[in-house]
Design a protein around this motif. Structure first.
Motif, PDB file in Angstrom:
ATOM      1  N   PRO A 184       0.801  -1.232   0.000  1.00 22.01           N
ATOM      2  CA  PRO A 184       0.000   0.000   0.000  1.00 22.01           C
ATOM      3  C   PRO A 184       0.831   1.279   0.000  1.00 22.01           C
ATOM      4  O   PRO A 184       0.466   2.258  -0.666  1.00 22.01           O
ATOM      5  N   ARG A 185       1.932   1.311   0.739  1.00 21.96           N
ATOM      6  CA  ARG A 185       2.758   2.512   0.768  1.00 21.96           C
ATOM      7  C   ARG A 185       3.385   2.784  -0.597  1.00 21.96           C
ATOM      8  O   ARG A 185       3.393   3.923  -1.081  1.00 21.96           O
ATOM      9  N   LEU A 186       3.917   1.735  -1.221  1.00 24.40           N
ATOM     10  CA  LEU A 186       4.509   1.897  -2.548  1.00 24.40           C
ATOM     11  C   LEU A 186       3.462   2.377  -3.549  1.00 24.40           C
ATOM     12  O   LEU A 186       3.729   3.280  -4.363  1.00 24.40           O
ATOM     13  N   ASP A 187       2.274   1.779  -3.498  1.00 30.84           N
ATOM     14  CA  ASP A 187       1.207   2.208  -4.403  1.00 30.84           C
ATOM     15  C   ASP A 187       0.897   3.682  -4.208  1.00 30.84           C
ATOM     16  O   ASP A 187       0.752   4.432  -5.179  1.00 30.84           O
ATOM     17  N   ALA A 188       0.774   4.107  -2.953  1.00 37.55           N
ATOM     18  CA  ALA A 188       0.462   5.499  -2.667  1.00 37.55           C
ATOM     19  C   ALA A 188       1.547   6.427  -3.207  1.00 37.55           C
ATOM     20  O   ALA A 188       1.252   7.489  -3.785  1.00 37.55           O
ATOM     21  N   GLU A 189       2.802   6.045  -3.046  1.00 44.06           N
ATOM     22  CA  GLU A 189       3.903   6.877  -3.528  1.00 44.06           C
ATOM     23  C   GLU A 189       3.891   6.982  -5.052  1.00 44.06           C
ATOM     24  O   GLU A 189       4.100   8.073  -5.613  1.00 44.06           O
ATOM     25  N   LEU A 190       3.670   5.862  -5.724  1.00 47.80           N
ATOM     26  CA  LEU A 190       3.651   5.881  -7.182  1.00 47.80           C
ATOM     27  C   LEU A 190       2.507   6.737  -7.714  1.00 47.80           C
ATOM     28  O   LEU A 190       2.674   7.500  -8.676  1.00 47.80           O
ATOM     29  N   LEU A 191       1.344   6.621  -7.096  1.00 52.20           N
ATOM     30  CA  LEU A 191       0.186   7.388  -7.543  1.00 52.20           C
ATOM     31  C   LEU A 191       0.367   8.878  -7.282  1.00 52.20           C
ATOM     32  O   LEU A 191       0.015   9.720  -8.126  1.00 52.20           O
ATOM     33  N   LEU A 192       0.927   9.218  -6.130  1.00 48.48           N
ATOM     34  CA  LEU A 192       1.126  10.630  -5.819  1.00 48.48           C
ATOM     35  C   LEU A 192       2.199  11.240  -6.722  1.00 48.48           C
ATOM     36  O   LEU A 192       2.067  12.383  -7.189  1.00 48.48           O
ATOM     37  N   ALA A 193       3.250  10.495  -6.980  1.00 46.39           N
ATOM     38  CA  ALA A 193       4.289  10.994  -7.885  1.00 46.39           C
ATOM     39  C   ALA A 193       3.704  11.248  -9.269  1.00 46.39           C
ATOM     40  O   ALA A 193       4.008  12.262  -9.916  1.00 46.39           O
ATOM     41  N   ASP A 194       2.843  10.337  -9.726  1.00 46.44           N
ATOM     42  CA  ASP A 194       2.225  10.510 -11.036  1.00 46.44           C
ATOM     43  C   ASP A 194       1.324  11.747 -11.056  1.00 46.44           C
ATOM     44  O   ASP A 194       1.341  12.523 -12.009  1.00 46.44           O
TER      45      ASP A 194
END
Length: 275
Positions: A22-32
């Motif tokens: 979940p943390r990695l997903d959140a980081e990838l989505l926010l970066a995008d």
């Protein structure tokens, strides 16, 4: 706490029930949403959270794969465009490329075949590894082939990678140094798929009959005639299918060595023609 840190914290909590990362997903989505790389987000975060981030989190919360939301996925040394209608490449499949690297350590392959190429994952990863090689990718889906062609063009490999619509190796009369294949191998009604996989990814790229072995039975005689005597077939398998698939391949005149994935699970059979 900064707005960025708070947004990541809240998104991670929301995605915990649908994702193993979940943390990695959140980081990838926010970066995008911010239009920056994940590294930039972590090292030099912006001050404000874009409004678009909430919609991306909602889509992931509903089970949509991150790769579909972003429209891309890293695989081996390349980045691939992906989207609805194509199987998302997994790190587990990199075991096929690793096995091929070991086999061709001293003499690189010149011709490569990728059966069930999807967005071109295995073929383009192999061509990136061996810049003198050329290859052919085959798939039964025009949607997948469109992605594969775009990926080849974007990666500068359009002159070395050809793609065609087909049913595995039917109507191919050439023999190849390296044959790569990640066929469907999930048994119908399998409970082992992660959240969103069956709901979003193409079933024809996932499921292979009641026992998950239908495609291996069809592939075995084709693989044996498509690989050169000194060549290699790198074939992905389910983690509990090694002995069964090995028996199928042995009947077709192929002997093998097992390759494990990063988690230590059986993941690939490296097949060579029996002398």
């Amino acid at each position: 706490m900064s707005p960025i840190a708070a947004a990541l914290r809240d998104a991670t909590a929301r995605l915990d029930k649908v994702s193993d990362t979940p943390r990695l997903d959140a980081e990838l989505l926010l970066a995008d949403a911010c239009g920056i790389t994940r590294n930039r987000l972590l090292l030099d975060p912006p001050k404000d959270v874009p409004r678009e981030f909430e919609e991306l989190v909602r889509r992931r919360e509903a089970g949509e794969p991150v790769a579909y939301i972003l429209g891309r996925r890293d695989f081996w040394t390349i980045e691939l465009e992906v989207g609805p209608g194509v199987l998302i490449p997994r790190p587990d499949s990199e075991a096929l490329v690793e096995g091929a690297l070991d086999h061709f350590e001293t003499s690189p392959p010149r011709r490569i075949l990728d059966l069930g190429t999807g967005p071109g994952s295995l073929l383009l990863a192999a061509l990136d590894q061996w810049p003198e090689a050329t290859g052919l990718g085959v798939d039964a889906s025009e949607v997948a082939l469109d992605y594969a062609r775009r990926n080849a063009t974007r990666l500068g490999m359009a002159d070395r990678a050809a793609f065609r619509l087909g049913d595995w190796g039917e109507d191919i009369d050439e023999r190849f140094d390296l044959v790569l294949c990640n066929p469907p191998y999930v048994a119908a009604n399998s409970p082992d798929l992660g959240t969103g996989v069956a709901e979003y990814e193409p079933h024809e790229a996932l499921f292979a009959g009641e026992d998950g072995l239908e495609e291996y039975r069809d592939l075995a005689p084709q693989l044996a005639r498509l690989v050169r005597p000194e060549g290699l077939v790198a074939l992905e398998i389910g983690h509990d299918q090694a002995e069964t698939v090995l028996a199928i391949m042995r009947k077709a005149g192929l002997s093998s060595m097992l390759r494990r994935d990063l988690a230590g699970r059986p993941r690939a059979l490296l097949l060579v023609p029996e002398a």
